[in-house]
Design an enzyme around this catalytic site. Structure first.
Site, mmCIF file in Angstrom:
data_model
loop_
_atom_site.group_PDB
_atom_site.id
_atom_site.type_symbol
_atom_site.label_atom_id
_atom_site.label_comp_id
_atom_site.label_asym_id
_atom_site.label_seq_id
_atom_site.Cartn_x
_atom_site.Cartn_y
_atom_site.Cartn_z
ATOM 1 N N ASP A 65 -0.509 4.373 0.817
ATOM 2 C CA ASP A 65 -0.701 5.424 1.990
ATOM 3 C C ASP A 65 0.177 5.317 3.118
ATOM 4 O O ASP A 65 0.665 4.199 3.353
ATOM 5 C CB ASP A 65 -2.307 5.336 2.226
ATOM 6 C CG ASP A 65 -2.691 4.150 2.855
ATOM 7 O OD1 ASP A 65 -2.139 3.056 2.314
ATOM 8 O OD2 ASP A 65 -3.472 4.045 3.768
ATOM 9 N N GLU A 73 -5.025 1.715 3.139
ATOM 10 C CA GLU A 73 -4.811 0.604 3.776
ATOM 11 C C GLU A 73 -4.996 0.877 5.446
ATOM 12 O O GLU A 73 -5.402 0.280 6.258
ATOM 13 C CB GLU A 73 -3.636 -0.476 3.623
ATOM 14 C CG GLU A 73 -3.420 -1.706 4.526
ATOM 15 C CD GLU A 73 -2.971 -1.562 5.853
ATOM 16 O OE1 GLU A 73 -2.831 -2.620 6.717
ATOM 17 O OE2 GLU A 73 -2.318 -0.560 6.199
ATOM 18 N N GLU A 74 -4.263 2.197 5.747
ATOM 19 C CA GLU A 74 -4.222 2.770 7.063
ATOM 20 C C GLU A 74 -5.343 3.056 7.765
ATOM 21 O O GLU A 74 -5.276 3.362 8.913
ATOM 22 C CB GLU A 74 -3.089 3.631 7.100
ATOM 23 C CG GLU A 74 -1.797 3.315 6.677
ATOM 24 C CD GLU A 74 -0.984 2.250 7.683
ATOM 25 O OE1 GLU A 74 -1.481 1.844 8.546
ATOM 26 O OE2 GLU A 74 0.136 1.982 7.282
ATOM 27 N N HIS A 131 0.956 -1.137 0.034
ATOM 28 C CA HIS A 131 0.162 0.028 -0.007
ATOM 29 C C HIS A 131 0.939 1.321 0.024
ATOM 30 O O HIS A 131 1.794 1.208 0.525
ATOM 31 C CB HIS A 131 -0.829 -0.113 1.193
ATOM 32 C CG HIS A 131 -0.302 -0.016 2.500
ATOM 33 N ND1 HIS A 131 -0.125 1.280 3.272
ATOM 34 C CD2 HIS A 131 0.029 -0.904 3.291
ATOM 35 C CE1 HIS A 131 0.561 1.027 4.353
ATOM 36 N NE2 HIS A 131 0.569 -0.136 4.593
ATOM 37 N N ASP A 191 6.865 0.669 6.009
ATOM 38 C CA ASP A 191 5.390 0.647 5.956
ATOM 39 C C ASP A 191 4.864 1.629 5.059
ATOM 40 O O ASP A 191 4.209 2.618 5.388
ATOM 41 C CB ASP A 191 4.630 0.670 7.360
ATOM 42 C CG ASP A 191 3.504 0.389 7.547
ATOM 43 O OD1 ASP A 191 2.791 -0.025 6.505
ATOM 44 O OD2 ASP A 191 2.845 0.522 8.644
ATOM 45 N N HIS A 215 4.903 3.284 12.258
ATOM 46 C CA HIS A 215 3.886 4.263 13.011
ATOM 47 C C HIS A 215 4.445 5.079 13.933
ATOM 48 O O HIS A 215 3.661 5.678 14.571
ATOM 49 C CB HIS A 215 2.760 3.333 13.331
ATOM 50 C CG HIS A 215 1.868 2.804 12.449
ATOM 51 N ND1 HIS A 215 0.682 2.477 12.470
ATOM 52 C CD2 HIS A 215 2.271 2.149 11.203
ATOM 53 C CE1 HIS A 215 0.138 1.985 11.468
ATOM 54 N NE2 HIS A 215 1.035 1.684 10.723
ATOM 55 N N ASP A 239 1.329 -10.204 1.187
ATOM 56 C CA ASP A 239 1.109 -8.747 1.732
ATOM 57 C C ASP A 239 2.162 -8.570 2.581
ATOM 58 O O ASP A 239 2.733 -9.481 3.147
ATOM 59 C CB ASP A 239 -0.121 -8.683 1.980
ATOM 60 C CG ASP A 239 -0.710 -7.019 2.123
ATOM 61 O OD1 ASP A 239 0.018 -6.158 1.750
ATOM 62 O OD2 ASP A 239 -1.804 -7.012 2.819
HETATM 63 ZN ZN LIG Z 1 1.211 -1.142 6.420
#
Ligand SMILES: [Zn+2]
Length: 480
Positions: free
Chosen positions: A121, A185-186, A119, A151, A455, A211
């Site tokens: 985003d 996705e987030e 992903h 990520d 994150h 994934d």
């Molecule tokens: Zn991710």
């Protein structure tokens, strides 16, 4: 989505148990050594530079559409076409919904396709203490720095580096290869769902889906000296429930006994006092087993009695750490609390929100039923806000899983591949509806510090890991 692999607790737990057992289990013969990955045609520094460029485009997702910089997402997609020209010349590309990308690399055969997911985003950076601009894409100390480095722009770039280099070498895949790149996705968006719907509408059942998820980690299990490549076979379910109590209300100077907040508090304490049962699923057992086989004798001793030790292992894991606990049971987190809005007014309604992660083997329905039983108070209403059952467990007896293992060891020759259960939700769960071979793994060796930066502040990926990741995807595509 954060995919923190907090396995240290599991290792510590194992250490404790292993010393209490005697018998030694025989090693399984190691699988035949895979060929080393052919990294020719992969330029590590050029890949790092391309990742850095993509990090500089701040594709921050939000549940509030007004807060999404649609222009950044558009620029990102445009830049991809320039950075990976062969890919965009040869592969068919569809835009699904607001910005999910689905590429198809035709093989000319009808064999079930390989699907590689990522992903583009990223999560916001607000409130985090970065030492530098989070969107600088700075390349320093052998790493690419910035939000999304791992990520999940790292995976996206590793996949595209593999595809682009294979196209340059004139390679043609033996089965179709799809690239499914989500844009939301987030924020639990619909990008991946749209891709699944497209497959379903076309009657396509993927051969395998890969994934983000686990990674290659060393030192997470004390006493296990080798790198462990943890491949997610399943993910826990998710359930959001409001617990609500109501009262006639009135002036706070003349309260009633056992009012709405008190009943709500009692319900919360009952949930706290009666956690869901701890069980060792087959997947977690397999993970513990794999670790044990590659540790010194004391660890290995454990597995002579693995079946009988299941309850004991589950109990030990549950006590070892929050992460160990999350691996073995359904967890309940009370996240929001709400009562009266005024200091001197009795609450007419009190609400607590429970964010629940459902263990394999349980369902939304069985979880709600147990909540009711434990709370045991008809005056506490349960309102299900949303939820999904745990994913099915993907197969490990197939060629796809074996190939992933070989691809891992083609770039990480010392790594041991082990299954695990993801405790967070991922886009991959949507694909379980159309494939029994959905795997969650990022082919990067990451340190504890690098995992902690997902994150969070100072996210980064080493250029060497990015390079090996591209090699992993090349190996996979060449042999799928
Ligand atoms: Zn991710």
């Amino acid at each position: 989505m954060s995919r923190l692999l907090r396995l240290a607790g599991a290792g510590a737990a194992l250490a404790g148990l292993a010393t209490t057992t005697r018998r030694v289990v025989a090693f399984q013969p190691p699988a035949a050594d895979p060929q080393r990955a052919d990294l020719d045609g992969l330029d590590a520094d050029a890949a790092a530079a391309r990742l850095a460029e993509l990090i500089r485009i701040p594709t921050v997702s939000s549940r509030d559409p007004d807060e999404v910089d649609a222009d950044a997402f558009e620029r990102f997609r445009q830049r991809l076409t320039e950075l990976y020209p062969l890919t965009h010349r040869v592969l068919e590309r569809e835009l699904l919904g607001e910005g999910a990308l689905l590429y198809r690399w035709r093989s000319g055969t009808d064999d079930p396709p390989l699907v590689l997911m990522a992903h583009y985003d990223v999560v916001p950076v607000a409130g985090q203490d970065w030492t530098d601009d989070p969107f600088s894409g700075r390349i320093e100390d052998g790493a690419v720095h910035g939000r999304g480095a791992i990520d999940d722009k790292g995976s996206l770039v590793a996949i595209l580096e593999a595809v682009e280099s294979l196209l340059a070498a004139g390679f043609a895949p033996a089965r179709d290869v799809y690239l499914s790149f989500g844009n939301d996705e987030e924020v639990f968006g619909v990008g991946a769902q749209l891709a699944v719907e497209a497959f379903r509408a076309r009657g396509i059942t993927p051969w395998a889906v890969l994934d983000e998820g686990g990674a290659v980690v060393t030192g997470m299990f004390p006493g296990v000296p080798v790198p462990m490549a943890v491949v997610g076979l399943a993910e826990k379910g998710l359930l959001d429930v409001d617990l609500v109590t109501t009262d006639p209300g009135g002036h706070a100077s003349a309260p009633s006994r056992d009012g709405a907040p008190a009943r709500l508090a009692r319900a919360i304490l009952r949930l706290e006092a009666s956690p869901f049962p701890a069980r060792l699923s087959d997947v977690v057992l397999a993970m513990v087993d794999a670790c044990g086989r590659h540790a010194p004798g004391a660890y290995r001793a454990l597995f002579a009695h693995a079946a009988q030790l299941r309850p004991a292992l589950a109990a030990v894991l549950a006590r070892a750490s929050r992460e160990g606990n999350a691996m073995v049971r359904t967890t309940v987190a009370i996240t929001e609390l709400e009562g009266s809005k005024a200091a001197n007014v009795l609450a007419t309604r009190a609400r607590a929100h429970a964010n629940i992660r459902i263990a394999l083997g349980e369902t939304v329905q069985s979880t709600v039923e147990r909540l009711r039983r434990v709370i045991d108070d008809p005056a506490v209403e349960l309102h299900v806000v949303g939820g999904n059952d745990p994913s099915p467990v993907s197969r490990t007896d197939n060629a796809a899983f074996a190939l992933i293992g070989h691809a891992v060891r083609s770039v990480y020759p010392d790594a041991v591949v082990t299954p695990y259960v993801m405790v967070q939700a991922s886009d991959a769960r949507h694909f379980s509806a159309i494939s029994d071979s959905v795997y969650r793994f990022m082919p990067f060796d990451v340190t504890r510090e690098e995992l902690a930066a997902l994150h969070a502040a100072n996210e980064r990926i080493s250029i060497a890991a990015l390079h090996r990741g591209a090699g992993f995807f090349r190996y996979l595509i060449q042999r799928a």
